[in-house]
Scaffold this active site. Structure first.
Site, mmCIF file in Angstrom:
data_model
loop_
_atom_site.group_PDB
_atom_site.id
_atom_site.type_symbol
_atom_site.label_atom_id
_atom_site.label_comp_id
_atom_site.label_asym_id
_atom_site.label_seq_id
_atom_site.Cartn_x
_atom_site.Cartn_y
_atom_site.Cartn_z
ATOM 1 N N SER A 344 0.823 -1.213 0.016
ATOM 2 C CA SER A 344 0.147 -0.100 0.017
ATOM 3 C C SER A 344 0.895 1.290 0.127
ATOM 4 O O SER A 344 2.003 1.257 0.798
ATOM 5 C CB SER A 344 -0.965 -0.138 1.305
ATOM 6 O OG SER A 344 -1.591 1.235 1.261
ATOM 7 N N GLU A 530 -2.229 -10.520 -9.048
ATOM 8 C CA GLU A 530 -1.402 -9.641 -8.093
ATOM 9 C C GLU A 530 -0.884 -10.611 -7.282
ATOM 10 O O GLU A 530 -1.326 -11.203 -6.145
ATOM 11 C CB GLU A 530 -2.439 -8.841 -7.342
ATOM 12 C CG GLU A 530 -3.368 -7.886 -8.280
ATOM 13 C CD GLU A 530 -4.246 -7.104 -7.504
ATOM 14 O OE1 GLU A 530 -3.835 -6.412 -6.659
ATOM 15 O OE2 GLU A 530 -5.594 -7.080 -7.821
ATOM 16 N N ASP A 702 -6.543 18.986 -20.097
ATOM 17 C CA ASP A 702 -7.100 18.032 -19.164
ATOM 18 C C ASP A 702 -6.164 16.601 -18.841
ATOM 19 O O ASP A 702 -6.525 15.834 -17.987
ATOM 20 C CB ASP A 702 -8.543 17.579 -19.734
ATOM 21 C CG ASP A 702 -8.376 16.752 -20.834
ATOM 22 O OD1 ASP A 702 -7.383 16.319 -21.371
ATOM 23 O OD2 ASP A 702 -9.586 16.238 -21.424
ATOM 24 N N SER A 704 -3.287 17.676 -17.825
ATOM 25 C CA SER A 704 -2.010 17.938 -16.758
ATOM 26 C C SER A 704 -2.562 18.025 -15.342
ATOM 27 O O SER A 704 -3.930 17.883 -15.067
ATOM 28 C CB SER A 704 -2.263 19.738 -17.049
ATOM 29 O OG SER A 704 -1.879 20.229 -18.267
ATOM 30 N N THR A 707 -4.771 20.798 -13.353
ATOM 31 C CA THR A 707 -6.138 21.012 -13.828
ATOM 32 C C THR A 707 -7.344 19.682 -13.490
ATOM 33 O O THR A 707 -6.812 18.710 -13.249
ATOM 34 C CB THR A 707 -6.463 21.091 -15.315
ATOM 35 O OG1 THR A 707 -6.178 19.750 -15.815
ATOM 36 C CG2 THR A 707 -5.450 22.163 -15.946
#
Length: 770
Positions: A344, A530, A702, A704, A707
């Site tokens: 985690s 996983e 969008d 970036s 933002t």
């Protein structure tokens, strides 16, 4: 077992759950209709022309998925010629390519937490597929590694990608030499799976999302194929500190002390970096493998994004592609997943959110509120800040290792692959004993979730006995697990016997990919799930020893996670005995890891002894033609009276200081309309006015990090959009504006919809120093 008591709220929720489940099961056969029927009316109606926008990569949609023969039987309709390649040099031909695969950012569940109500409602960063093609100098052999900003690769996505690659390239790119790996962001769209348990948790199969992911992957490989040039590959390794914790330390402690004493930590801290340059030393790309869960953005998030590893990639690419917007520029940085199963990024650890006390205990449970109150926290003031902090730690280490990489990788390129029925593998435990894998099943602790995202009901981790209440509900609705399955999975108390559930399609995969690709002294093991920390260590070590036994010394082995098909978790036999979340989610039973070790050793031996051609291909996986479509209906967009789409509802202030947040609210439309656009699309731009050219220049979009695009759904087709620009302290002072780009849907009865482009812009405002 102590008698459980339930609150009135819990009784109501249980009753509601039972009723909804019964209704769902009863209607499944009616809801599962052919996936060839468009959920989106795609290709119909008119689409107004939008002004050119910033290119994020390729997002052109392909044909809808239909029933197909197995991938190896698909006809090759066209063959794309390889570019002419320079020969007689030491190194490899290297090709890199990046393409957008974002797709839908509204009205679709996010994939990862499986939390009811966690649907997409905007975008923080775009999602990309990053492909790397590596070929021998004479181009006789090549391998492809693709890292994709999605939760995991589904079998349906892989089969469709291979189908399209075969159509374009013949036998050049196949299941043997192409690895598809998901970064495991929990903030990407769901809906691209074919097995029933994932279809249901995704709210149906979204053709729209599926097509964007497949198209992005194929286009990134196309770009890498076309961009191939002679170059060199270097490798470096180093430890990353301060970015991870083990979220199931009590499970880890079940592993033998002698084994644990060989390692300094209960997580894998090592990062391995591949550096790719051309023959002139110019940077081409980088792949990093490091074990960390991309769950810094928690299950309250509704913005599509690539999480902490995506932030690391964003920072690395912005550093190398100076002056380019995100998603542009020739340099690629992929931060790929590894054995992250019990790892985690929420490094402050688990605490009771109602009392603040630690809940780092076997059951991850709080004295008041139980497991629902036990959550882990990241290092930042909020999840955005935590994502940035963890992502920056990863980026800084990768940057350091990349700069110092001097050990060149040389040698042949190889690949080995098999399809395996993971429900029927006989494992040779020792000279006298064997064991078997099981039909898939999920344990009670699966429903508890983890400290990164709790399950929400009265389940706890570490359950080795069933719950009569939930078992009774399961038996009445879905059927009781067989004694054979119960015995095979012992000591797991089975909550869902998915391997014995086949309506309307199997609930979990039986046929699974196992695959290794090698580049000189580096072996990349493509893991279809996983791995926990110790599982990854054991698998790596066994593959390495197999290479050594068969004459290939000093091989470095990387475990690439979430590859090719998703099969949940792979815990060690010892971890399995205590049945925390990761063990309860090890679906093929207690000997799953041993089976994978045996299978991957077989692949390593075949590569080392040059006998790959003798490997059995194995049983091919299915490609289902009938899947449940999303239940969220398309709806016409409507602006409020006397207003039009793109009008400003809340204007920007006239002036902001560096470090402040500029926010503008517009009359909006559902963002999912925009993914029907056949050109690249951005939902927003931040523009700066330049006096020298008397023009506005795009400085943010969008993709970036600074933002944020929020879509707020109202009633009767009305909605609005909030665009935030978090102005960095390094932002040059000047005159700026924020622009919004969208598409509205006009739906007439019995007629194709009209999808109409629009845009809006704020008034200009000043950014000044503090």
């Amino acid at each position: 077992m102590a008698k459980r008591t339930f609150s009135s709220l819990e009784i109501f929720l249980i009753f509601l759950l039972v009723m909804m489940t019964a209704i769902t099961v009863g209607l499944l056969t009616l809801l599962f209709i052919t996936s060839g029927v468009s959920e989106d009316n795609k290709g119909q109606g008119s689409l107004a022309t939008q002004e050119p926008t910033t290119t994020h990569g390729s997002t052109t949609q392909g044909p809808p998925p239909t029933q197909r023969p197995p991938v190896t039987q698909a006809p090759s309709t066209t063959t794309t010629q390889s570019p002419p390649l320079f020969q007689n040099f030491s190194g490899y031909h290297i090709g890199v390519g990046r393409a957008d695969c974002t797709g839908q950012v509204a009205d679709i569940p996010l994939m990862g937490y499986a939390k009811s109500g966690q649907t997409a409602g905007g975008i923080l960063t775009r999602l990309y597929s990053r492909a790397f093609v590596l070929a021998e100098p004479d181009a006789s052999k090549r391998v492809v590694f693709v890292s994709i900003d999605i939760g995991m690769v589904s079998q349906r996505v892989r089969l469709e990608v291979l189908k399209r690659l075969q159509s374009k390239y013949g036998s050049l790119y196949t299941q043997e030499n192409v690895v598809l790996s998901g970064t495991h962001t929990h903030s990407g769209p769901a809906g691209y799976f074919q097995y029933t348990i994932f279809v249901l948790s995704s709210g149906g199969f979204s053709k729209r999302t599926f097509e964007f992911i497949v198209d992005g992957i194929v286009k990134s490989i196309d770009m890498a194929h076309k961009n191939m040039k002679p170059g060199k590959v270097f490798v470096n390794k180093g430890n990353v500190e301060g970015a991870q914790i083990n979220r199931s330390p009590y499970s880890y402690l079940q592993n033998p002390l002698s084994e644990r004493d060989r390692y300094s930590a209960n997580t894998d801290k090592e990062m391995l970096v591949l550096k790719m340059v051309d023959l002139n030393g110019e940077d081409l790309g980088m792949i990093s493998w490091f074990a960390i869960h991309p769950v810094s953005m928690n299950n309250t998030n509704h913005l599509v994004n690539s999480d902490n590893v995506g932030y690391a990639a964003y920072m690395f690419e912005q550093e190398k592609n100076k002056g380019q917007l995100p998603g542009q520029g020739s340099f690629l940085a992929a931060f790929a997943s590894s054995n992250l199963g019990d790892v985690s990024p929420n490094i402050l650890g688990p605490h009771c959110i109602n009392t603040g006390e630690s809940c780092d205990n076997f059951n991850s449970s709080c004295p008041i509120g139980g497991s629902n109150m036990c959550m882990a926290a990241g290092p930042g003031k909020d999840m955005f800040d935590s994502t940035r902090i963890i992502g920056d730690i990863i980026y800084q280490k990768a940057k350091e290792l990349y700069a110092a990489a001097s050990q060149e990788i040389l040698g042949p390129v190889s690949a080995a692959h098999q399809w395996v029925n993971m429900t029927d593998v006989t494992v040779q435990l020792n000279s006298t004993h064997t064991a078997k894998t099981c039909k898939p099943a999920l344990g009670h602790s699966f429903a508890a979730g983890t400290i990164d995202g709790v399950g929400g009901l009265n389940f706890t981790q570490g359950a080795t006995e069933g719950d009569p209440f939930w078992d009774s509900i399961r038996d009445q609705i879905l059927g009781e697990p067989s004694n054979e399955t119960k015995d095979c999975h012992h000591p797991k108390p089975i909550l869902l016997s998915t391997g014995e559930m086949s309506k309307p399609h199997p609930w979990h995969p039986e046929i699974v990919d196992v695959q290794i690709i090698t580049l000189g002294s580096l072996a990349i093991a493509a893991i279809p799930g996983e791995l926990t920390t110790m599982s990854g260590r054991r698998l790596r070590e066994s593959i390495q020893k197999e290479f050594e036994t068969n004459g290939k010394q000093n091989m470095s082995v990387v475990t690439a996670g979430l590859c090719n098909v998703y099969t949940h978790y792979i815990a060690t036999y010892e971890e399995y005995q205590v049945q925390r979340y990761e063990a309860a989610s090890t679906i093929y039973g207690p000997h799953t890891l041993s089976a994978y070790i045996q299978l991957f050793r077989g692949l390593a031996k075949a590569i080392a002894t040059d006998t790959v051609a003798n490997l059995s291909q194995g049983p091919e996986p299915p490609f289902f033609s009938q899947l449940m479509l999303p239940l969220t209906p398309n709806q016409s967009d409507k602006p409020p009276g006397n207003m039009k789409f793109g009008d400003v509802l809340q204007p920007a202030r006239p002036q902001y200081q560096q470090g402040e947040v500029a926010e503008v609210v517009f009359v909006g439309a559902n963002p999912k309309n925009s993914v029907e656009n056949l050109t690249d699309h951005t939902f927003l731009k931040v523009e700066k006015y330049e006096n020298a050219s008397a023009a506005w220049w795009t400085v943010q979009n969008d993709a970036s990090w600074d933002t944020r695009f929020y879509w707020h759904k109202g009633s009767s087709g009305q909605s609005n959009v909030s665009i935030e620009w978090h102005i960095a302290g390094t932002t040059p002072p000047g005159l700026y504006r924020i622009r919004y780009f969208g598409h509205s849907r006009k739906q007439n009865i019995l007629q194709p919809p009209d999808i109409i482009a629009f845009q809006g812009a704020s008034a200009s405002f000043w950014v000044v120093g503090p």
